[in-house]
Motif scaffolding. Structure first.
Motif, PDB file in Angstrom:
ATOM      1  N   LEU A 174     -32.735  -3.274   3.293  1.00  0.00           N
ATOM      2  CA  LEU A 174     -31.575  -3.023   3.739  1.00  0.00           C
ATOM      3  C   LEU A 174     -31.004  -4.239   4.469  1.00  0.00           C
ATOM      4  N   GLY A 175     -31.628  -4.883   5.249  1.00  0.00           N
ATOM      5  CA  GLY A 175     -31.332  -6.122   5.683  1.00  0.00           C
ATOM      6  C   GLY A 175     -30.685  -7.063   4.855  1.00  0.00           C
ATOM      7  N   ARG A 176     -31.250  -7.231   3.621  1.00  0.00           N
ATOM      8  CA  ARG A 176     -30.733  -8.006   2.586  1.00  0.00           C
ATOM      9  C   ARG A 176     -29.363  -7.640   1.968  1.00  0.00           C
ATOM     10  N   LEU A 177     -29.162  -6.478   1.819  1.00  0.00           N
ATOM     11  CA  LEU A 177     -27.991  -6.042   1.504  1.00  0.00           C
ATOM     12  C   LEU A 177     -27.000  -6.165   2.629  1.00  0.00           C
ATOM     13  N   ALA A 178     -27.189  -6.180   3.871  1.00  0.00           N
ATOM     14  CA  ALA A 178     -26.362  -6.395   5.021  1.00  0.00           C
ATOM     15  C   ALA A 178     -25.965  -7.781   4.979  1.00  0.00           C
ATOM     16  N   VAL A 179     -26.830  -8.639   4.849  1.00  0.00           N
ATOM     17  CA  VAL A 179     -26.516 -10.367   4.859  1.00  0.00           C
ATOM     18  C   VAL A 179     -25.732 -10.599   3.672  1.00  0.00           C
ATOM     19  N   ALA A 180     -25.859  -9.951   2.545  1.00  0.00           N
ATOM     20  CA  ALA A 180     -24.857 -10.085   1.304  1.00  0.00           C
ATOM     21  C   ALA A 180     -23.451  -9.966   1.758  1.00  0.00           C
ATOM     22  N   VAL A 181     -23.439  -8.707   2.508  1.00  0.00           N
ATOM     23  CA  VAL A 181     -22.047  -8.078   2.935  1.00  0.00           C
ATOM     24  C   VAL A 181     -21.400  -9.287   3.847  1.00  0.00           C
ATOM     25  N   ILE A 182     -22.242  -9.543   4.853  1.00  0.00           N
ATOM     26  CA  ILE A 182     -21.939 -10.217   5.725  1.00  0.00           C
ATOM     27  C   ILE A 182     -21.487 -11.528   5.341  1.00  0.00           C
ATOM     28  N   MET A 183     -22.283 -12.264   4.434  1.00  0.00           N
ATOM     29  CA  MET A 183     -21.727 -13.693   4.056  1.00  0.00           C
ATOM     30  C   MET A 183     -20.648 -13.630   3.461  1.00  0.00           C
ATOM     31  N   LEU A 184     -20.359 -12.736   2.443  1.00  0.00           N
ATOM     32  CA  LEU A 184     -19.037 -12.263   1.930  1.00  0.00           C
ATOM     33  C   LEU A 184     -18.056 -12.147   2.412  1.00  0.00           C
ATOM     34  N   SER A 185     -18.033 -11.331   3.539  1.00  0.00           N
ATOM     35  CA  SER A 185     -16.920 -11.454   4.510  1.00  0.00           C
ATOM     36  C   SER A 185     -16.742 -12.593   5.445  1.00  0.00           C
ATOM     37  N   LEU A 186     -17.600 -13.425   5.703  1.00  0.00           N
ATOM     38  CA  LEU A 186     -17.349 -14.667   6.301  1.00  0.00           C
ATOM     39  C   LEU A 186     -17.020 -15.632   5.674  1.00  0.00           C
ATOM     40  N   SER A 187     -17.324 -15.537   4.430  1.00  0.00           N
ATOM     41  CA  SER A 187     -16.498 -16.454   3.421  1.00  0.00           C
ATOM     42  C   SER A 187     -14.978 -16.227   3.128  1.00  0.00           C
ATOM     43  N   VAL A 188     -14.588 -14.814   2.992  1.00  0.00           N
ATOM     44  CA  VAL A 188     -13.183 -14.472   2.936  1.00  0.00           C
ATOM     45  C   VAL A 188     -12.601 -15.106   4.053  1.00  0.00           C
ATOM     46  N   MET A 189     -13.175 -14.898   5.355  1.00  0.00           N
ATOM     47  CA  MET A 189     -12.558 -15.211   6.626  1.00  0.00           C
ATOM     48  C   MET A 189     -12.220 -16.589   6.553  1.00  0.00           C
ATOM     49  N   ALA A 190     -13.233 -17.460   6.205  1.00  0.00           N
ATOM     50  CA  ALA A 190     -13.213 -19.114   5.929  1.00  0.00           C
ATOM     51  C   ALA A 190     -12.133 -19.427   5.256  1.00  0.00           C
ATOM     52  N   VAL A 191     -11.926 -18.845   3.940  1.00  0.00           N
ATOM     53  CA  VAL A 191     -10.796 -19.463   2.988  1.00  0.00           C
ATOM     54  C   VAL A 191      -9.640 -18.729   3.588  1.00  0.00           C
ATOM     55  N   THR A 192      -9.477 -17.710   3.991  1.00  0.00           N
ATOM     56  CA  THR A 192      -8.047 -17.144   4.313  1.00  0.00           C
ATOM     57  C   THR A 192      -7.625 -17.984   5.550  1.00  0.00           C
ATOM     58  N   GLY A 193      -8.480 -18.310   6.547  1.00  0.00           N
ATOM     59  CA  GLY A 193      -8.416 -18.818   7.955  1.00  0.00           C
ATOM     60  C   GLY A 193      -7.789 -20.261   7.595  1.00  0.00           C
ATOM     61  N   LEU A 194      -8.778 -21.178   6.633  1.00  0.00           N
ATOM     62  CA  LEU A 194      -7.968 -22.235   6.554  1.00  0.00           C
ATOM     63  C   LEU A 194      -6.626 -22.214   5.787  1.00  0.00           C
ATOM     64  N   VAL A 195      -6.326 -21.402   4.827  1.00  0.00           N
ATOM     65  CA  VAL A 195      -5.053 -21.585   4.081  1.00  0.00           C
ATOM     66  C   VAL A 195      -4.189 -21.131   5.274  1.00  0.00           C
ATOM     67  N   ARG A 196      -4.275 -20.305   6.321  1.00  0.00           N
ATOM     68  CA  ARG A 196      -3.395 -19.754   7.363  1.00  0.00           C
ATOM     69  C   ARG A 196      -3.089 -21.001   8.233  1.00  0.00           C
ATOM     70  N   ALA A 197      -4.136 -21.829   8.436  1.00  0.00           N
ATOM     71  CA  ALA A 197      -4.234 -23.066   9.162  1.00  0.00           C
ATOM     72  C   ALA A 197      -3.201 -24.011   8.842  1.00  0.00           C
ATOM     73  N   GLY A 198      -3.092 -23.969   7.382  1.00  0.00           N
ATOM     74  CA  GLY A 198      -2.477 -25.010   6.658  1.00  0.00           C
ATOM     75  C   GLY A 198      -0.946 -24.652   6.656  1.00  0.00           C
ATOM     76  N   THR A 199      -0.658 -23.188   6.483  1.00  0.00           N
ATOM     77  CA  THR A 199       0.765 -22.611   6.471  1.00  0.00           C
ATOM     78  C   THR A 199       1.310 -22.643   7.649  1.00  0.00           C
ATOM     79  N   ASP A 200       0.425 -22.149   8.706  1.00  0.00           N
ATOM     80  CA  ASP A 200       0.923 -22.038  10.080  1.00  0.00           C
ATOM     81  C   ASP A 200       1.302 -23.125  10.877  1.00  0.00           C
ATOM     82  N   ILE A 201       0.212 -23.927  11.161  1.00  0.00           N
ATOM     83  CA  ILE A 201       0.586 -25.099  12.107  1.00  0.00           C
ATOM     84  C   ILE A 201       0.240 -26.685  11.217  1.00  0.00           C
TER      85      ILE A 201
END
Length: 245
Positions: A119-146
């Protein structure tokens, strides 16, 4: 009642433990800053300068978060046995392992693991995917906003009016920009912001669920999950399922 004999096993290497706590801290700070930006008007924060300051602080913390995440992704290929993706992400035979683990819980004799349980392995996979999405979208918004790196200069150049130096373009200021190009950039960045916000809500849910599951597992199964992420060692009362192989 027979006293359980605990045996200590090396689980998490130092880089993995550092990543965990840096990630935990930066995610909480990013959520806090994100909520401040969402509810700034309710908090009486209305000036443009304050808005940019909040965004800048959020982005700077975000850089630490992204760098930490990038190092962890790389470490997953070369790090210690239980830190490697091949021993974390669900793969061949995972469904059978998960079924056996859930069955052991139901029978009141939960299987124990040095690394993550199924169960922990599945949780880590979901968390890492979510963190990666946050990282990519955050970098894009950092570039477009400021107009911050790594994409800021590119976006500034895209919306700069003819003959205007992109370096002079300021956040939330239309001066020197081409109206049509700025409108197109606004349409482009919108979905990234939406995904970023809703993924952050999902992460908040995951954090609460993670805390609940860790506490529940600690009480029901033992293993010292919290202390293991500090010392790197787990104390188990059974032969770990993932000790060999």
């Amino acid at each position: 009642m027979k006293e359980k004999i605990l045996k200590s096993y090396k689980a998490w290497d130092l880089p993995t433990r550092i990543f965990h706590w840096v990630n935990f801290t930066t995610v909480l700070l990013l959520i806090f800053m994100g909520l401040m930006m969402l509810f700034k008007k309710d908090m009486g924060i209305t000036s443009l300068e304050a808005k940019i300051t909040l965004k800048t602080i959020h982005v700077l913390i975000g850089y630490v978060f992204v760098l930490n995440l990038a190092v962890r992704i790389g470490w997953g290929f070369v790090g210690g046995r239980y830190s490697r993706w091949m021993n974390i992400f669900p793969g061949k035979g995972y469904i059978g392992e998960l079924s056996a683990y859930l069955g052991s819980i139901k029978a009141g004799e939960p299987k124990q693991y040095v690394g993550h349980n199924p169960l922990g392995r599945l949780a880590v996979a979901v968390i890492m995917l979510s963190l990666s999405v946050m990282a990519v979208t955050g970098l894009v918004r950092a570039g477009t906003d400021i107009y911050y790196p790594p994409f800021g200069s590119t976006f500034a150049a895209q919306i700069a009016a003819e003959g205007v130096d992109p370096a002079t373009i300021k956040p939330y200021d239309k001066t020197g920009t081409d109206a049509e190009k700025a409108k197109a950039l606004s349409a482009f960045k919108g979905p990234f912001g939406t995904v970023h916000i809703y993924t952050s809500y999902f992460l908040m849910f995951l954090i609460l669920l993670h805390i609940f599951v860790v506490v529940r597992t600690e009480i029901k199964e033992g293993g010292g999950l919290v202390s293991a992420m500090i010392t790197g060692r787990k104390a188990l009362s059974k032969e770990p399922e993932d000790l060999n192989g």
